[in-house]
Design an enzyme around this catalytic site. Structure first.
Site, mmCIF file in Angstrom:
data_model
loop_
_atom_site.group_PDB
_atom_site.id
_atom_site.type_symbol
_atom_site.label_atom_id
_atom_site.label_comp_id
_atom_site.label_asym_id
_atom_site.label_seq_id
_atom_site.Cartn_x
_atom_site.Cartn_y
_atom_site.Cartn_z
ATOM 1 N N LYS A 184 0.864 -1.183 0.000
ATOM 2 C CA LYS A 184 0.000 0.000 0.000
ATOM 3 C C LYS A 184 0.897 1.229 0.000
ATOM 4 C CE LYS A 184 -3.753 2.115 2.736
ATOM 5 N NZ LYS A 184 -4.660 1.982 3.899
ATOM 6 N N SER A 198 -9.728 2.345 3.205
ATOM 7 C CA SER A 198 -8.825 3.067 2.325
ATOM 8 C C SER A 198 -7.879 2.162 1.534
ATOM 9 C CB SER A 198 -7.985 4.053 3.154
ATOM 10 O OG SER A 198 -7.149 3.347 4.062
ATOM 11 N N SER A 246 -10.058 -0.108 7.330
ATOM 12 C CA SER A 246 -9.492 -0.013 5.979
ATOM 13 C C SER A 246 -8.828 -1.255 5.407
ATOM 14 C CB SER A 246 -8.488 1.134 5.918
ATOM 15 O OG SER A 246 -9.185 2.328 5.753
HETATM 16 N N1 GLN Z 1 -13.127 4.866 6.731
HETATM 17 C C1 GLN Z 1 -12.470 5.228 7.948
HETATM 18 C C2 GLN Z 1 -11.959 6.638 7.842
HETATM 19 O O1 GLN Z 1 -12.231 7.244 6.879
HETATM 20 C C3 GLN Z 1 -11.359 4.274 8.248
HETATM 21 C C4 GLN Z 1 -10.182 4.483 7.396
HETATM 22 C C5 GLN Z 1 -9.027 3.611 7.786
HETATM 23 O O2 GLN Z 1 -9.207 2.573 8.430
HETATM 24 N N2 GLN Z 1 -7.843 4.059 7.421
HETATM 25 O O3 GLN Z 1 -11.309 7.150 8.688
#
Ligand code: GLN
Length: 483
Positions: A76, A151, A175
């Site tokens: 990632k 994400s 995410s």
């Molecule tokens: N969707 C959540 C956020 O926007 C979690 C994102 C994540 O786990 N990095 O913060």
């Protein structure tokens, strides 16, 4: 060959059925052919990959190969990779070439994996659909009009479309698990502190945790053997023995006590998703598990608490992007203040800006007690809910996401509805627990993920539970049409 798991590829490499150079070339060809439609990679490191594959083959010829030697892999784009662009999905870091490797990157290099490239992601990991990326949304291979989740959407889509056997993800509020669920792959968010955060670009430090994304629990176990462990460079890393995650994969399910939180099966859960989850739970009963209704009474508070704590921490973490040391710098600043202001407003996208503003507000004098401190107290209650639950059950199960993948653009104007995508995942981060998502069926051709939640350091048990299901089902082996 590309449709095989890491466990199988590792055998084929050992038996000389294929070389790492040949295997790597096959995946690079697929990336070239399919990624135009998916947008799952930000950077493809083709030359470097072939050089690394050559080294891996040489190492194997010397008899020095481990289980991951020569296995193609993706990181990632939140993990710093020396000499390779590390953008974190942001214009702010579009020009950033990291001078060092994250610990996780070092671990995979040491294990002999081959880096195919860096995967697309929501900007600074803020999002649930990959639509906040500066590089554009990632498409879901199961339906190109829908999101891949976020994400870690690039990693999930790339694994689901067989562009890489596995990839890393990070999970602050869901995410790893949510995109794994939406793309029909397996993903593990380890216990907080199990995997080093050094060189993993910070979003909300008390919640962020890196973990593996692959097709099967067995592959995830192999990846955890490399990824888990204490790191003196990360002050929150935990010095706790690392087991061989593959050694308990086949333990029996007899007598396993599964807790189903009633709060995970209420309003907001799509019917088709619920049916798939109930069917998966039936499979576990057949394997000898017992089902127990439990309650996590403070679940409803997890999203509000998270959206105070995560922005508060991000406002502090992202203060380092000032246009001075690295990252985007505005043209011809008038003075220092202008440099800060313009570099930041040009470099950050709207969701990141929104979170920095919310976090700065919540931490400002006079509001700290009302928001941040209160959210931390709720966090304590949520942790207690889980620890009470684990007095009576071994694992908690439920859906990973309330719906399957949604249409691109469907939620971009409504942050609250986007935030609700993580309704079942966020509490796990607030409590620091390990959580996993595995493929458990489809709703009109879109994958559904089953979430498994364990007590701290129970990753071996979660992988065992996931593997047991994958031995009697084949959801994890499906190939999206056209790929
Ligand atoms: N969707 C959540 C956020 O926007 C979690 C994102 C994540 O786990 N990095 O913060």
């Amino acid at each position: 060959m590309v449709y095989k798991t890491i466990a199988e590829l590792s055998q084929d490499l050992a038996n000389k059925k294929i070389s790492s150079v040949e295997l790597t070339q096959q995946f690079l060809d697929r990336i070239e052919r399919f990624d135009k439609s998916l947008n799952s990679f930000i950077t493809v490191t083709a030359d470097q990959a072939l050089a690394e594959a050559k080294n891996a083959d040489a190492q194997r010829a010397k008899g020095e190969a481990g289980p991951l030697t020569g296995i193609p892999f993706a990181q990632k784009d939140i993990f710093c990779t020396q000499g390779v662009k590390t953008s974190c999905g942001s214009k702010m870091l579009d020009n950033y070439i990291s001078p060092y490797d994250a610990t996780v990157v070092k671990q995979f290099k040491k294990a002999g994996t081959v880096l195919l490239g860096k995967t697309n992601m929501d900007e600074f990991a803020m999002g649930s659909s990959n639509e906040t990326s500066y590089y554009g949304p990632v498409k879901n291979p199961w339906n190109l009009e829908t999101v891949a989740g976020g994400s870690s959407g690039g990693s999930a889509a790339a694994v689901a479309a067989y562009l890489t056997p596995a990839a890393t993800g990070t999970d602050t509020g869901g995410s790893i698990r949510q995109p794994a669920s939406l793309c029909g792959i397996s993903g593990l968010k380890p216990t907080y502190g199990r995997v080093s955060r050094y060189g993993m670009i910070a979003y909300a430090s008390s919640l962020d945790q890196g973990g593996p994304m692959a097709r099967t629990a067995e592959d995830i176990a192999l990846l955890m053997n490399t990824m888990a462990g204490f790191d003196t460079n990360d002050s929150t890393s935990i010095d706790y023995p690392v087991p061989d995650y593959t050694s308990t994969l086949n333990d029996s399910m007899k007598g396993l006590r599964i807790g189903l939180p009633k709060e995970f099966f209420g309003a907001g859960l799509e019917k088709g998703v619920e049916e798939a989850i109930q069917a998966a739970i039936k499979e576990y009963e057949k394997l000898g598990a017992t089902i127990h209704e439990i309650s996590l009474p403070h679940s409803a508070l997890s999203i509000p608490a998270y959206y105070v704590i995560a922005p508060a921490e991000c406002s502090s973490n992202l203060a380092r992007y000032d246009g001075v040391r690295f990252g985007h710098r505005c043209k011809e600043p008038k003075d220092l203040e202008d440099l800060y202001k313009r570099s930041r407003s040009e470099g950050f996208g709207p969701e990141v800006t929104r979170r920095i503003m919310i976090g700065t507000y919540a931490l400002s004098a006079g509001y700290y007690d009302a928001y941040y401190l209160k959210a931390q107290k709720i966090r304590g209650l949520i942790r207690e809910d889980f620890s009470n639950a684990f007095d009576n059950v071994d694992v908690i199960m439920g859906p990973t996401s309330p719906t399957p993948a949604f249409k691109i653009g469907a939620k971009t104007d409504d942050p609250i509805s986007m935030y609700l995508s993580d309704i079942y995942t966020i509490a796990v981060n607030l409590a620091g627990l390990p959580g996993m998502s595995i493929p458990a069926g489809f709703v009109s051709d879109l994958p559904v993920g089953l979430q498994l939640i364990g007590d701290i350091f129970q990753e071996p048990r979660l992988l065992n539970i996931a593997h047991s299901y994958q031995k009697v089902t084949d959801w994890h082996t499906r190939i999206p049409k056209g790929f």
